[in-house]
Scaffold this motif. Structure first.
Motif, PDB file in Angstrom:
ATOM      1  N   THR A   1       5.372  13.931   4.442  1.00  0.00           N
ATOM      2  CA  THR A   1       4.897  13.097   3.502  1.00  0.00           C
ATOM      3  C   THR A   1       4.617  11.463   3.935  1.00  0.00           C
ATOM      4  O   THR A   1       3.661  10.951   3.826  1.00  0.00           O
TER       5      THR A   1
ATOM      6  N   ASP B   1      -2.355   7.399   6.742  1.00  0.00           N
ATOM      7  CA  ASP B   1      -3.414   7.034   5.981  1.00  0.00           C
ATOM      8  C   ASP B   1      -3.466   5.440   6.033  1.00  0.00           C
ATOM      9  O   ASP B   1      -4.757   4.903   5.820  1.00  0.00           O
ATOM     10  N   VAL B   2      -2.310   4.652   5.447  1.00  0.00           N
ATOM     11  CA  VAL B   2      -2.291   3.093   5.373  1.00  0.00           C
ATOM     12  C   VAL B   2      -2.822   2.516   6.662  1.00  0.00           C
ATOM     13  O   VAL B   2      -3.585   1.629   6.334  1.00  0.00           O
TER      14      VAL B   2
ATOM     15  N   GLU C   1      -6.497   3.093   7.138  1.00  0.00           N
ATOM     16  CA  GLU C   1      -7.359   2.127   6.158  1.00  0.00           C
ATOM     17  C   GLU C   1      -7.421   0.642   6.764  1.00  0.00           C
ATOM     18  O   GLU C   1      -8.456   0.095   6.601  1.00  0.00           O
TER      19      GLU C   1
ATOM     20  N   LYS D   1       0.695  -1.289   0.109  1.00  0.00           N
ATOM     21  CA  LYS D   1      -0.015  -0.065   0.072  1.00  0.00           C
ATOM     22  C   LYS D   1       0.795   1.347  -0.102  1.00  0.00           C
ATOM     23  O   LYS D   1       0.604   2.151  -0.500  1.00  0.00           O
ATOM     24  N   MET D   2       1.898   1.267   0.863  1.00  0.00           N
ATOM     25  CA  MET D   2       2.998   2.376   0.659  1.00  0.00           C
ATOM     26  C   MET D   2       3.553   2.630  -0.645  1.00  0.00           C
ATOM     27  O   MET D   2       3.678   3.666  -1.090  1.00  0.00           O
TER      28      MET D   2
ATOM     29  N   ALA E   1       1.343   9.372   4.724  1.00  0.00           N
ATOM     30  CA  ALA E   1       1.127   8.216   3.775  1.00  0.00           C
ATOM     31  C   ALA E   1       0.840   6.975   4.817  1.00  0.00           C
ATOM     32  O   ALA E   1      -0.078   6.033   4.761  1.00  0.00           O
TER      33      ALA E   1
ATOM     34  N   ASN F   1       2.217   1.880  -3.333  1.00  0.00           N
ATOM     35  CA  ASN F   1       1.159   2.362  -4.376  1.00  0.00           C
ATOM     36  C   ASN F   1       1.100   3.711  -4.189  1.00  0.00           C
ATOM     37  O   ASN F   1       0.444   4.553  -5.041  1.00  0.00           O
ATOM     38  N   LYS F   2       1.458   4.298  -3.059  1.00  0.00           N
ATOM     39  CA  LYS F   2       1.498   5.721  -2.633  1.00  0.00           C
ATOM     40  C   LYS F   2       2.708   6.572  -3.027  1.00  0.00           C
ATOM     41  O   LYS F   2       3.098   7.613  -2.871  1.00  0.00           O
TER      42      LYS F   2
END
Length: 55
Positions: free
Chosen positions: A41, A48-49, A52, A10-11, A45, A13-14
């Motif tokens: 940043t 956020d991950v 989620e 997931k990271m 991120a 993908n960011k």
């Protein structure tokens, strides 16, 4: 429960590369010349991950 590999994916993908060892240990290895805004940043991120995954 997700393993660290899911978080790494997931990271990525960011646009942020991290590593996972021992299935649950996240390893961050930034350049020694990293700027504060890059750290901000990455932290945002990762937050956020993790948020989620938690929900």
């Amino acid at each position: 429960m997700n393993n660290g590999g899911d978080i790494v994916d997931k990271m990525r993908n960011k646009g942020i590369l991290i590593n996972c060892t021992a299935d649950k240990v996240l390893r961050l290895a930034p350049a020694l010349t990293i700027k504060e805004e890059n750290i901000d940043t990455m932290v945002q991120a990762l937050d956020d991950v993790l948020s989620e995954i938690k929900t």
